[in-house]
Write an enzyme that holds these catalytic residues in place. Structure first.
Site, mmCIF file in Angstrom:
data_model
loop_
_atom_site.group_PDB
_atom_site.id
_atom_site.type_symbol
_atom_site.label_atom_id
_atom_site.label_comp_id
_atom_site.label_asym_id
_atom_site.label_seq_id
_atom_site.Cartn_x
_atom_site.Cartn_y
_atom_site.Cartn_z
ATOM 1 N N CYS A 212 -10.721 2.784 -22.025
ATOM 2 C CA CYS A 212 -9.662 4.407 -22.762
ATOM 3 C C CYS A 212 -10.081 4.097 -24.884
ATOM 4 C CB CYS A 212 -8.628 4.501 -22.279
ATOM 5 S SG CYS A 212 -7.968 4.061 -20.873
ATOM 6 N N ASP A 213 -10.122 2.496 -25.147
ATOM 7 C CA ASP A 213 -9.386 2.728 -26.273
ATOM 8 C C ASP A 213 -10.777 1.778 -27.283
ATOM 9 O OD1 ASP A 213 -6.855 4.046 -27.008
ATOM 10 O OD2 ASP A 213 -6.217 2.719 -25.630
ATOM 11 N N CYS B 143 -5.934 -1.073 -22.120
ATOM 12 C CA CYS B 143 -6.396 -0.813 -21.543
ATOM 13 C C CYS B 143 -8.162 -0.357 -22.401
ATOM 14 C CB CYS B 143 -6.937 1.443 -21.247
ATOM 15 S SG CYS B 143 -7.725 1.711 -20.234
#
Length: 310
Positions: A133-134, A130
């Protein structure tokens, strides 16, 4: 007891919740993460007609708000098993049990793994599924995106604004993603394509350091130095806990008819979890609407008085 229990609060589940609640049915939506599904992992959505370019998180918030406003209840719990008891269903969440007259399975799918050495060991230490997300951890660094579909393109677009270099690794010369998005990526100076390449291993001591790439034509290998790798090769359904209730295809997707009905009366499936040609937000939302209407008609045929109207 509810008229409709929906497992999953992504676009399919929330669409089903909206339609079912507006039809006067009592609705509970179960989602361990609180709602939004894969939308929360998408930086930008630009192919959902009528809304223009929006963030995935923004669209998820709107969908949740509309479902709640219509009367659906969001339950932040993980459904581990579903049992058919006569005309009704029991949903088991750890120590708690919920009852419903119908169930709509809209649990989506999880990221597919490469299955190579280093993938699991370096998860969270450079390996991610993701970018939203990261991606922020890789500002000014070199990263790789593995995949050739729309999901991989979305990851690469997002990362291109953060990372110094984005390497797109794909096993073929032909990409499955939209041509318009591919053209945008090809025009970006910090995006590099590695076609006809597969990932043989992910290496690094404490964090990702290199990808071992294999040429699908010659079989030769090479080391690509990167500090992060984002795997976007599709998703796989998580239907094993419910497999006794309906037949699955060879890949584990639920087999339904065009009304999203499963083989078990009163059970329906919508979105990425079921067998279908195209898995997009638009098709998930359409599935949700169909499943909700099919559930309403099922209850009507059974001559149930909607609990939501009591």
């Amino acid at each position: 007891m509810k008229d409709v229990a929906i497992i999953g609060a992504g676009p399919a589940g929330l669409s089903a919740a909206l339609y079912a609640a507006r039809a006067g049915l009592s609705v509970q939506v179960f989602d361990a993460m609180g709602g939004g599904g894969q939308l929360t992992e998408i930086a930008e959505v630009e192919n959902y007609i009528g809304v223009g370019r929006v963030t995935g998180q923004g669209l998820a918030a709107s969908c949740l708000a509309e479902a709640r406003t219509a009367g659906a209840e969001i339950v932040t719990k993980n459904v581990k098993r579903v049992e058919k008891n006569g005309l009704f269903f029991s949903l088991l969440c750890d120590k708690e049990r919920y009852e419903a007259r119908t169930v709509i399975l809209a649990n989506g799918a999880r990221p597919r793994r490469l299955g190579v050495n280093g993938e699991q060991a370096l998860l969270g230490r450079g390996v991610s599924y993701c970018a939203l997300c990261d991606g922020r951890f890789f500002g000014g660094k070199s990263v790789a995106v593995v995949g050739g579909g729309n999901g991989a393109f979305a990851e690469a677009l997002y990362l291109s604004r953060i990372a110094a270099t984005v390497h797109i690794v794909h096993r073929s010369k032909q990409f499955r993603g939209e041509r318009s998005v591919l053209a945008r990526l090809e025009a970006m100076p910090n995006v590099v394509f590695h076609t006809n390449r597969t990932v043989g291993a992910i290496r690094g001591d404490e964090r990702v350091e290199t990808l071992i790439l294999k040429d699908t034509d010659t079989g030769k290998t090479e080391a690509l130095r990167v500090e992060g790798v984002f795997i976007a090769i599709g998703r796989e359904p998580q239907n094993a806990p419910f497999a006794t209730l309906f037949p699955l295809d060879e890949q584990g997707y639920v087999i339904t008819d065009e009304r999203c009905a499963c083989a078990t009366d009163g059970l329906f499936a919508a979105g990425d979890t079921r067998v279908k040609v195209l898995r997009q937000i638009s098709t998930a939302v359409a599935d949700g609407a169909n499943a909700a209407e099919s559930a309403r008609r099922y209850l009507e045929r059974r001559a149930f008085v909607p609990l939501g109207k009591k």
